[in-house]
Design a protein around this motif. Structure first.
Motif, PDB file in Angstrom:
ATOM      1  N   GLY A  27       0.812  -1.207   0.000  1.00 45.62           N
ATOM      2  CA  GLY A  27       0.000   0.000   0.000  1.00 45.62           C
ATOM      3  C   GLY A  27       0.849   1.261   0.000  1.00 45.62           C
ATOM      4  N   LEU A  28       1.930   1.262   0.777  1.00 44.95           N
ATOM      5  CA  LEU A  28       2.816   2.420   0.787  1.00 44.95           C
ATOM      6  C   LEU A  28       3.512   2.600  -0.558  1.00 44.95           C
ATOM      7  CD1 LEU A  28       4.335   2.100   4.366  1.00 44.95           C
ATOM      8  CD2 LEU A  28       2.732   3.836   3.534  1.00 44.95           C
ATOM      9  N   VAL A  29       3.887   1.499  -1.195  1.00 39.50           N
ATOM     10  CA  VAL A  29       4.478   1.584  -2.529  1.00 39.50           C
ATOM     11  C   VAL A  29       3.453   2.144  -3.517  1.00 39.50           C
ATOM     12  CG1 VAL A  29       5.375   0.212  -4.452  1.00 39.50           C
ATOM     13  CG2 VAL A  29       6.202  -0.210  -2.134  1.00 39.50           C
ATOM     14  N   ALA A  30       2.218   1.673  -3.438  1.00 42.33           N
ATOM     15  CA  ALA A  30       1.161   2.192  -4.318  1.00 42.33           C
ATOM     16  C   ALA A  30       0.946   3.683  -4.084  1.00 42.33           C
ATOM     17  CB  ALA A  30      -0.145   1.425  -4.088  1.00 42.33           C
ATOM     18  N   LEU A  31       0.990   4.099  -2.837  1.00 43.30           N
ATOM     19  CA  LEU A  31       0.840   5.515  -2.511  1.00 43.30           C
ATOM     20  C   LEU A  31       1.991   6.319  -3.100  1.00 43.30           C
ATOM     21  CD1 LEU A  31      -0.675   7.727  -0.938  1.00 43.30           C
ATOM     22  CD2 LEU A  31       0.754   7.156   1.017  1.00 43.30           C
TER      23      LEU A  31
END
Length: 107
Positions: A27-31
Motif C-alpha cells: 500500500g505504501l508503494v502504491a501511494l
C-alpha cells in the motif's frame, strides 16, 4: 515433541502479522507511485485521455482546470494504504485457518 499452547498461538500470529505487513508495504508503494504520477505526469490532457471538444463560448482555460482537483481527496490516500493492508490481514487469517486444518489432520 510436544508443542505448548503459547507456541501454537505464536505460530498462528506470525503469518497474519507477516501478510499484514506485506500488504501495508504494498500500500505504501502504491501511494508513492500514485504521488509520483500525480506530481509529475498529471495534466488535463492525460486525465481526459487526450479527448478534444470544441469549447462553448465563454469557456476559458481556468474553467477547464476547475474540472479536475488540484489535489486528490484524502480518502484516496488512506484507501491506497488501508486497502492492501486489510487484504493482507484477511489473507493471513485465511492462511492460518486453512493451514491449521491441514496441520491438525497431519498430526
Amino acid at each position: 515433541m510436544t508443542v505448548t499452547k503459547a507456541e501454537k498461538s505464536a505460530l498462528r500470529w506470525k503469518p497474519i502479522l507477516l501478510l499484514t505487513v506485506v500488504g501495508a508495504v504494498c500500500g505504501l508503494v502504491a501511494l508513492g507511485v500514485f504521488q509520483w504520477w500525480w506530481q509529475s505526469l498529471a495534466s488535463p490532457h492525460i486525465l481526459t485521455g487526450g479527448a478534444y471538444f470544441d469549447p462553448e463560448p465563454g469557456f476559458t482555460g481556468a474553467s477547464f482546470m476547475d474540472l479536475f482537483p488540484a489535489e486528490p481527496a484524502p480518502w484516496l490516500y488512506s484507501g491506497l494504504v488501508l486497502g492492501p493492508t486489510v487484504v493482507g490481514l484477511l489473507a493471513g487469517i485465511v492462511f492460518v485457518l486453512f493451514g491449521g486444518r491441514d496441520r491438525r489432520r497431519q498430526e
